[in-house]
Design an enzyme around this catalytic site. Structure first.
Site, PDB file in Angstrom:
ATOM      1  N   HIS A   1       1.035  -1.427   0.253  1.00  0.00           N
ATOM      2  CA  HIS A   1      -0.229   0.201   0.456  1.00  0.00           C
ATOM      3  C   HIS A   1       0.678   0.839   0.237  1.00  0.00           C
ATOM      4  O   HIS A   1       0.998   1.382   1.097  1.00  0.00           O
ATOM      5  CB  HIS A   1      -1.179  -0.256   1.292  1.00  0.00           C
ATOM      6  CG  HIS A   1      -1.951   1.061   1.381  1.00  0.00           C
ATOM      7  ND1 HIS A   1      -3.034   0.436   1.509  1.00  0.00           N
ATOM      8  CD2 HIS A   1      -1.768   2.231   0.836  1.00  0.00           C
ATOM      9  CE1 HIS A   1      -3.966   2.034   1.312  1.00  0.00           C
ATOM     10  NE2 HIS A   1      -3.826   2.771   0.852  1.00  0.00           N
TER      11      HIS A   1
ATOM     12  N   ASP B   1       0.839   2.706   3.934  1.00  0.00           N
ATOM     13  CA  ASP B   1      -0.052   3.954   3.025  1.00  0.00           C
ATOM     14  C   ASP B   1       1.234   4.734   2.815  1.00  0.00           C
ATOM     15  O   ASP B   1       0.256   6.243   3.219  1.00  0.00           O
ATOM     16  CB  ASP B   1      -1.243   4.320   3.606  1.00  0.00           C
ATOM     17  CG  ASP B   1      -2.068   4.662   2.826  1.00  0.00           C
ATOM     18  OD1 ASP B   1      -2.310   5.137   2.334  1.00  0.00           O
ATOM     19  OD2 ASP B   1      -3.172   4.709   3.905  1.00  0.00           O
TER      20      ASP B   1
END
Length: 428
Positions: A60, A305
């Site tokens: 991610h 992320d």
């Protein structure tokens, strides 16, 4: 000519360290042992007693290219990843243009080939332009090399569209990777709806915004047999839904970020947009549920992320700044310092969550330390004490809430296919 790393410690299943040597040839591990075979022309690397791990994997990551090169590029993002010990990352499709057709994906692979320091596996979008209106041609995108499918940054708003997407993706034997967020419940929120948003008089994002969409999707995954992967889980209710789904035999997996494991809403003491991310930092009980879910296997692994933005964008304040923080260069050190050193998790568990487990979940041919495996390795100095300084980042992004944090443990050498792609200055 081969490469031999001498004097390194591998972490055994019982979390004990065992001194060994590793021989690599043609990008593959060919021998692991106490005294490996050495040819006269082999290159020798002294591991200096540090810990060797399979290269980290992050499924991610936002590389921003094409279209967002002011924030990050494939070159700068992969340099940052190599510095953080990552050898494989998966790039999200919220770029301009979006990889929703084979031409854009072809271009992206060409750019990766020319500029990436490490392995990059690009996602393709579930819907055209990430607009949530028309499904992308997923068969075409799989044939063009899509890693999986996601509209990350936006939740798929209708059950019918998610059902159709899952049916197609299941037939292709890939995964739907979901940012779970019901837009009707966001209410223009900029942080978690809780004590801190109330104190700061800012609009909050309720926890149910995330969990209600996960609850919908796991049932759709059951109906279709699709591999359904939940991005950046942040609430205790989400953990409960995923746990129940796994017990029911539904093919669901999940990830959690370092910042959701280490921070909660009470850490936001002022309107600092470096604490603004989506999903937001939740309540203390959510943070505790995330750690419990990671420990019991409800949550499968850790992903950063990594979401770089320009300093000008982040200077707009909590209401107007974009969501997101960077994480590739700090993840291991933060997690080692606060989880391993505090004896909450073992080093073996942490390395599994950063490398072995994501590889297993997505069927990657990396993430293992054994003969015949690809020689993607990370060397870790677990005694190094240092201070996080955003001004030294290789990423273009400086948006981190962890600036000036004192940490222990650092990746000092990163190897991809037997070649050194990052070497820490003090280690040389």
């Amino acid at each position: 000519m081969g490469v031999i790393i001498k004097n390194v410690n591998q972490v055994l299943f019982n979390n004990e360290l065992e001194l060994c040597q590793i021989r690599m040839s043609n990008g593959v591990i060919t021998e692991i042992g106490k005294n490996v075979k050495q040819a006269h022309d082999d290159k020798i690397i002294d591991g200096k007693g540090h810990v060797i791990s399979p290269g980290f994997i992050d499924v991610h990551v936002h590389l921003r290219e094409p279209g967002g090169e002011a924030k990050e590029s494939i070159a700068t993002g992969t340099n940052a990843a190599a510095k953080g010990g990552y050898t494989t990352i998966c790039s999200m499709p919220n770029t301009n243009p979006v990889p929703d057709n084979h031409q854009t994906l072809d271009w992206l692979y060409e750019r990766i080939q020319k500029t990436a320091k490490i392995n990059v596996l690009p996602y393709a979008s579930i819907t055209k332009g990430l607009k949530g209106e028309e499904l992308s041609n997923m068969k075409e995108l799989k044939d063009a090399g899509a890693f999986a499918f996601t509209d990350d940054g936006v939740g798929i708003q209708t059950a019918d569209q998610m059902l159709q997407a899952m049916e197609i993706v299941a037939s292709l034997d890939l995964a739907v990777v979901a940012h779970c967020e019901d837009n009707s419940l966001i209410h223009s929120g900029v942080m978690h709806e809780g004590l801190t948003s109330e104190r700061m008089h800012l609009k909050g994002i309720p926890s149910v915004c995330e969990s209600v969409q996960i609850a919908r999707d796991v049932l759709l995954a059951e109906a279709t047999g699709c591999h359904y992967h939940v991005c950046h889980v942040s609430t205790k209710e989400s953990v409960r839904v995923i746990r129940d789904a796994k017990r029911a035999g539904i093919r669901v997996t999940a990830e959690v970020t370092p910042h959701h494991l280490l921070l909660d809403e009470s850490d936001i003491t002022e309107a600092n947009s470096n604490y603004k991310m989506n999903p937001p930092l939740r309540a203390k009980e959510d943070q505790q549920a995330l750690l419990a879910g990671l420990l019991d296997g409800t949550i499968d692994f850790i992903a950063t992320d990594h979401a770089p933005h320009t300093e000008e964008e982040k200077a707009r304040g909590m209401n107007d700044a974009p969501f997101g923080i960077v994480g590739l260069e700090t993840a291991f050190s933060l997690l080692y310092t606060h989880l391993v050193k505090n004896k909450i998790v073992t080093l073996k568990q942490l390395l599994d969550w950063l490398s072995v487990k994501p590889a297993q979940v997505f069927g990657m041919e990396v993430g293992s330390l054994k003969v015949g495996a690809k020689a993607d390795l990370t060397l870790l100095d677990i005694t190094k004490e240092w201070c996080i300084d955003k001004d030294t980042f290789l990423s273009k992004g400086r948006n981190t809430p962890f600036d000036k944090w004192e940490v222990t443990g650092k990746p000092v050498l990163t190897i991809v296919a037997g070649e050194i792609v990052f070497e820490e200055d003090y280690y040389v």
